[in-house]
Motif scaffolding. Structure first.
Motif, PDB file in Angstrom:
ATOM      1  N   LYS A 277       0.874  -1.288   0.036  1.00 46.41           N
ATOM      2  CA  LYS A 277       0.001  -0.102  -0.090  1.00 46.41           C
ATOM      3  C   LYS A 277       1.075   1.112  -0.228  1.00 46.41           C
ATOM      4  CE  LYS A 277      -3.773   2.218   2.293  1.00 46.41           C
ATOM      5  NZ  LYS A 277      -4.854   2.095   3.523  1.00 46.41           N
ATOM      6  N   THR A 278       0.848   2.192  -0.836  1.00 46.02           N
ATOM      7  CA  THR A 278       1.528   3.414  -1.107  1.00 46.02           C
ATOM      8  C   THR A 278       0.518   4.389  -1.228  1.00 46.02           C
ATOM      9  OG1 THR A 278       2.971   2.010  -2.586  1.00 46.02           O
ATOM     10  CG2 THR A 278       3.185   4.379  -2.584  1.00 46.02           C
ATOM     11  N   THR A 279       1.113   5.420  -0.565  1.00 43.19           N
ATOM     12  CA  THR A 279       0.362   6.947  -0.434  1.00 43.19           C
ATOM     13  C   THR A 279       1.464   8.038  -0.837  1.00 43.19           C
ATOM     14  OG1 THR A 279      -0.942   6.145   1.489  1.00 43.19           O
ATOM     15  CG2 THR A 279      -1.006   8.402   1.103  1.00 43.19           C
ATOM     16  N   ARG A 280       0.838   8.959  -1.840  1.00 48.52           N
ATOM     17  CA  ARG A 280       1.630   9.869  -2.359  1.00 48.52           C
ATOM     18  C   ARG A 280       0.856  11.357  -1.902  1.00 48.52           C
ATOM     19  NH1 ARG A 280       2.539   6.043  -6.347  1.00 48.52           N
ATOM     20  NH2 ARG A 280       4.595   5.110  -6.535  1.00 48.52           N
ATOM     21  N   TYR A 281       1.712  12.383  -1.580  1.00 47.71           N
ATOM     22  CA  TYR A 281       1.217  13.602  -1.326  1.00 47.71           C
ATOM     23  C   TYR A 281       1.842  14.488  -2.452  1.00 47.71           C
ATOM     24  CZ  TYR A 281      -0.444  11.691   2.984  1.00 47.71           C
ATOM     25  OH  TYR A 281      -0.801  10.807   4.080  1.00 47.71           O
ATOM     26  N   PHE A 282       0.922  15.315  -2.801  1.00 49.58           N
ATOM     27  CA  PHE A 282       1.388  16.503  -3.766  1.00 49.58           C
ATOM     28  C   PHE A 282       0.892  18.007  -3.591  1.00 49.58           C
ATOM     29  CE2 PHE A 282       0.210  12.508  -6.014  1.00 49.58           C
ATOM     30  CZ  PHE A 282       1.475  12.331  -6.597  1.00 49.58           C
ATOM     31  N   ASP A 283       2.111  18.689  -3.515  1.00 53.01           N
ATOM     32  CA  ASP A 283       1.647  20.128  -3.334  1.00 53.01           C
ATOM     33  C   ASP A 283       0.727  20.935  -4.543  1.00 53.01           C
ATOM     34  OD1 ASP A 283       1.967  22.568  -2.104  1.00 53.01           O
ATOM     35  OD2 ASP A 283       3.945  23.162  -2.884  1.00 53.01           O
ATOM     36  N   ASN A 284      -0.221  21.743  -3.832  1.00 45.96           N
ATOM     37  CA  ASN A 284      -1.129  22.187  -4.710  1.00 45.96           C
ATOM     38  C   ASN A 284      -1.554  23.374  -3.966  1.00 45.96           C
ATOM     39  OD1 ASN A 284      -2.738  22.767  -6.722  1.00 45.96           O
ATOM     40  ND2 ASN A 284      -4.340  20.891  -6.328  1.00 45.96           N
ATOM     41  N   ASN A 342      -4.806  24.482   3.173  1.00 51.99           N
ATOM     42  CA  ASN A 342      -4.906  24.372   1.886  1.00 51.99           C
ATOM     43  C   ASN A 342      -5.230  22.908   1.677  1.00 51.99           C
ATOM     44  OD1 ASN A 342      -4.032  26.992   1.420  1.00 51.99           O
ATOM     45  ND2 ASN A 342      -1.762  26.425   1.791  1.00 51.99           N
ATOM     46  N   ALA A 343      -5.631  22.738   0.252  1.00 53.64           N
ATOM     47  CA  ALA A 343      -5.956  21.389  -0.253  1.00 53.64           C
ATOM     48  C   ALA A 343      -4.694  20.489  -0.458  1.00 53.64           C
ATOM     49  CB  ALA A 343      -6.861  21.254  -1.478  1.00 53.64           C
ATOM     50  N   ILE A 344      -4.525  19.399  -0.183  1.00 54.62           N
ATOM     51  CA  ILE A 344      -3.316  18.636  -0.563  1.00 54.62           C
ATOM     52  C   ILE A 344      -3.665  17.608  -1.463  1.00 54.62           C
ATOM     53  CG2 ILE A 344      -1.208  17.219   0.170  1.00 54.62           C
ATOM     54  CD1 ILE A 344      -1.363  19.142   2.653  1.00 54.62           C
ATOM     55  N   ASP A 345      -3.172  17.116  -2.653  1.00 56.36           N
ATOM     56  CA  ASP A 345      -3.559  16.212  -3.535  1.00 56.36           C
ATOM     57  C   ASP A 345      -2.978  14.801  -2.871  1.00 56.36           C
ATOM     58  OD1 ASP A 345      -4.804  17.523  -5.138  1.00 56.36           O
ATOM     59  OD2 ASP A 345      -3.625  17.906  -6.639  1.00 56.36           O
ATOM     60  N   THR A 346      -3.615  13.783  -2.893  1.00 54.87           N
ATOM     61  CA  THR A 346      -3.245  12.335  -2.142  1.00 54.87           C
ATOM     62  C   THR A 346      -3.617  11.266  -3.085  1.00 54.87           C
ATOM     63  OG1 THR A 346      -3.780  13.157  -0.060  1.00 54.87           O
ATOM     64  CG2 THR A 346      -3.280  10.839  -0.202  1.00 54.87           C
ATOM     65  N   GLN A 347      -2.558  10.463  -3.224  1.00 53.11           N
ATOM     66  CA  GLN A 347      -2.829   9.340  -4.176  1.00 53.11           C
ATOM     67  C   GLN A 347      -2.422   8.084  -3.505  1.00 53.11           C
ATOM     68  OE1 GLN A 347      -0.399   9.115  -7.465  1.00 53.11           O
ATOM     69  NE2 GLN A 347      -1.273   7.191  -8.589  1.00 53.11           N
ATOM     70  N   VAL A 348      -3.528   7.173  -3.254  1.00 52.90           N
ATOM     71  CA  VAL A 348      -3.253   5.892  -2.578  1.00 52.90           C
ATOM     72  C   VAL A 348      -3.487   4.742  -3.656  1.00 52.90           C
ATOM     73  CG1 VAL A 348      -4.060   4.411  -0.820  1.00 52.90           C
ATOM     74  CG2 VAL A 348      -4.458   6.805  -0.569  1.00 52.90           C
ATOM     75  N   GLU A 349      -2.241   3.866  -3.406  1.00 54.21           N
ATOM     76  CA  GLU A 349      -2.199   2.708  -4.513  1.00 54.21           C
ATOM     77  C   GLU A 349      -1.857   1.528  -3.690  1.00 54.21           C
ATOM     78  OE1 GLU A 349       0.596   1.078  -8.165  1.00 54.21           O
ATOM     79  OE2 GLU A 349       0.957   3.112  -7.011  1.00 54.21           O
ATOM     80  N   GLN A 350      -2.764   0.320  -3.952  1.00 55.94           N
ATOM     81  CA  GLN A 350      -2.545  -0.970  -3.235  1.00 55.94           C
ATOM     82  C   GLN A 350      -2.418  -1.875  -4.302  1.00 55.94           C
ATOM     83  OE1 GLN A 350      -5.756  -1.601  -0.418  1.00 55.94           O
ATOM     84  NE2 GLN A 350      -5.264  -3.811  -0.131  1.00 55.94           N
TER      85      GLN A 350
END
Length: 527
Positions: A277-284, A342-350
């Motif tokens: 399980k991988t979680t990625r955060y992106f600055d927006n 602020n809203a932060i983009d999050t991507q969760v991959e399993q």
């Protein structure tokens, strides 16, 4: 009509009597062969075509069905060691309907059809037992549908449910499987039966299912899931190694020739089931904030003089000369606060990795020195490594001379066997051809001899009649002939024909005496 039939029979009798011993033997054997062939063809044409009435029956059912067929006069045949009853094809449906109306076969699993026979007076225990039997019958029908399975017996043990009981007995099941002749159940098929039974009974764990074959071999015992998994894993590894071995051997056969290389593959497969399980955060930051709050606070002094700040001294008073003090005159206070979400983009991959991936692969190759034909071990190593997708260090290629002693002996034995088979076939053809040739020669000689005898008999008959006519020998001296006795004495033509027939009959009955008589007449004529 009767006279014609009698005349033909007498003609056949006279013709058969004129045959030699060999001709008579051949005629008798040929006639018997024709009669036997005609009887066999008639029996084959008149025999009914049989079709299965019931298959895979219990011995008690087969006995009851046979008794009913005997009572009704229906012909039948038994097949498959008595478990299948065959009847004429035109009587299959009629016999099946009659026997089904009498409750035959009755030993087969009825399944849920047992539940249709319950009444209002059925007790709870009887209802539970009937339901268990129905479940077992349905499972038996389902297992029998597998290709290698001929028959099966299923027993399910369902413990009685007790209230307020902490120790509960688990539900268990046992399966007895009889396979088709020459067929065996693989480990995958055994596990399929285990999971099929466990999934059909409420509360039945696969670890509590036992599978046994009709020979008494335990195929799966309760609680051997780990051993079954290990066996399945070993089979998968062996299958993978065999595929790689076959692929490499096929490629080497094109290079060095068949039988000039030996390949050994050792593989290690990963059967661990992993979940990543991988979680990625992106600055927006350019996006409008989700929430925002701000506050402001301002304070001004009253115009008095004095110390408005400082450090507390030993006596508890403020020391205006100390650091951090400000004069009271002209003092003021201001405070501002701001909060922004602020809203932060999050991507969760399993990802779930399936077991069976290749961890390592090692290939050992031995090539016959005399079969390289210009190729080098390095080239073979590089080619095999590229085809398998592994680094060259995992492929080892060695060259050495092969021992061909056993191969030469096997080739010599095979050649000798083929020569012996060819010689035996040639001898068989020669014997068959010789037998056919001898039979043809015998038939030809018999035909020529019979033709010669018929010609001589005709000549002798004509000659005897002419001699009798010339000597005016009375016809009454001849043996009596019924047709000639009925003729009128004053008709010479009829008497001559009767004499000719009588003389021909005498020649056929006594050819040697007639020949001796002719020889005597010829001698007298020569004088």
């Amino acid at each position: 009509m009767r006279d014609q039939i009698t005349g033909r029979l007498q003609g056949l009798q006279r013709a058969f009597a004129s045959f030699t011993a060999a001709q008579k033997t051949i005629a008798v054997i040929g006639s018997l062969a024709l009669v036997l062939g005609a009887v066999m063809v008639f029996r084959w044409a008149s025999a009914p075509s049989y079709a299965p009435l019931f298959t895979n029956m219990a011995p008690a059912d087969a006995s009851a069905v046979v008794d009913k067929l005997n009572a009704s006069g229906t012909p039948y045949e038994l097949a498959d060691s008595g478990t299948t009853v065959m009847v004429p094809q035109n009587a299959v449906y009629d016999a099946r309907i009659k026997l089904s109306g009498e409750g035959l076969p009755s030993q087969s699993a009825e399944g849920y059809g047992l539940l249709d026979k319950q009444s209002l007076s059925t007790s709870q225990f009887q209802e539970q037992t009937t339901f268990k039997r129905a479940t077992e019958g349905e499972l038996e029908k389902t297992i029998d549908a597998l290709d290698p399975v001929n028959a099966s017996v299923v027993h399910v043990a369902i413990p009685e449910q007790q209230l307020f009981s902490t120790d509960k007995q688990p539900t268990t099941a046992s399966v007895l499987v009889q396979t088709q002749p020459g067929a065996t159940l693989s480990s995958e098929q055994v596990q399929a039966i285990v999971h099929l039974v466990s999934s059909s009974v409420t509360g039945l764990d696969p670890n509590n299912v036992t599978v046994t074959d009709s020979a008494g071999h335990v195929l799966n015992t309760a609680g051997d899931t780990a051993e079954s998994f290990a066996s399945t894993r070993t089979e998968q590894v062996n299958a993978y190694e065999d595929r790689v071995d076959s692929s490499v051997t096929s490629m080497l056969d094109q290079i060095v020739g068949p039988g000039n290389s030996a390949v050994k593959v050792s593989a290690d497969l990963n059967f661990d089931k992993t979940l990543t399980k991988t979680t990625r955060y992106f600055d927006n930051s350019k996006v409008r904030p989700l929430s925002e709050a701000s506050s402001s606070e301002k304070y001004s002094g009253n115009g008095t003089t004095g110390v408005t700040g400082g450090v507390v001294g030993p006596d508890g008073q403020l020391d205006p000369t100390a650091t951090g003090t400000t004069p009271a005159a002209g003092s003021g206070y201001a405070k501002k606060e701001a909060t922004r979400d602020n809203a932060i983009d999050t991507q969760v991959e399993q990802r779930e990795a399936a077991p069976g991936a290749r961890k390592s692969l090692n290939v050992g190759i031995v090539v016959d020195t005399q079969s390289l034909k210009g190729s080098t071990p390095t080239q073979i190593q590089s080619l095999v490594a590229s085809s398998l997708g592994v680094p060259p260090r995992f492929v080892t290629v060695e060259t050495m001379p092969f021992d061909r002693t056993q191969q030469k002996a096997a080739a010599a034995a095979l050649a000798a066997e083929q020569a012996a088979a060819a010689k035996a076939q040639t001898m068989s053809y020669a014997k068959t051809g010789g037998t056919v040739l001898v039979v043809l020669m015998v038939l030809l000689l018999a035909w020529l001899r019979g033709r010669k005898r018929r010609k001589a008999r005709e000549q002798a008959t004509t000659y005897v009649v002419e001699q009798l006519r010339k000597k005016n020998e009375p016809v009454t001296a001849l043996p009596p002939n019924p047709p000639a006795a009925e003729l009128e004495a004053g008709d010479p033509a009829q008497l001559r024909d009767a004499a000719r027939e009588e003389i021909a009959a005498m020649v056929e009955r006594q050819p040697e005496d007639v020949a001796q008589l002719l020889r005597g007449w010829l001698v007298e004529a020569g004088r």
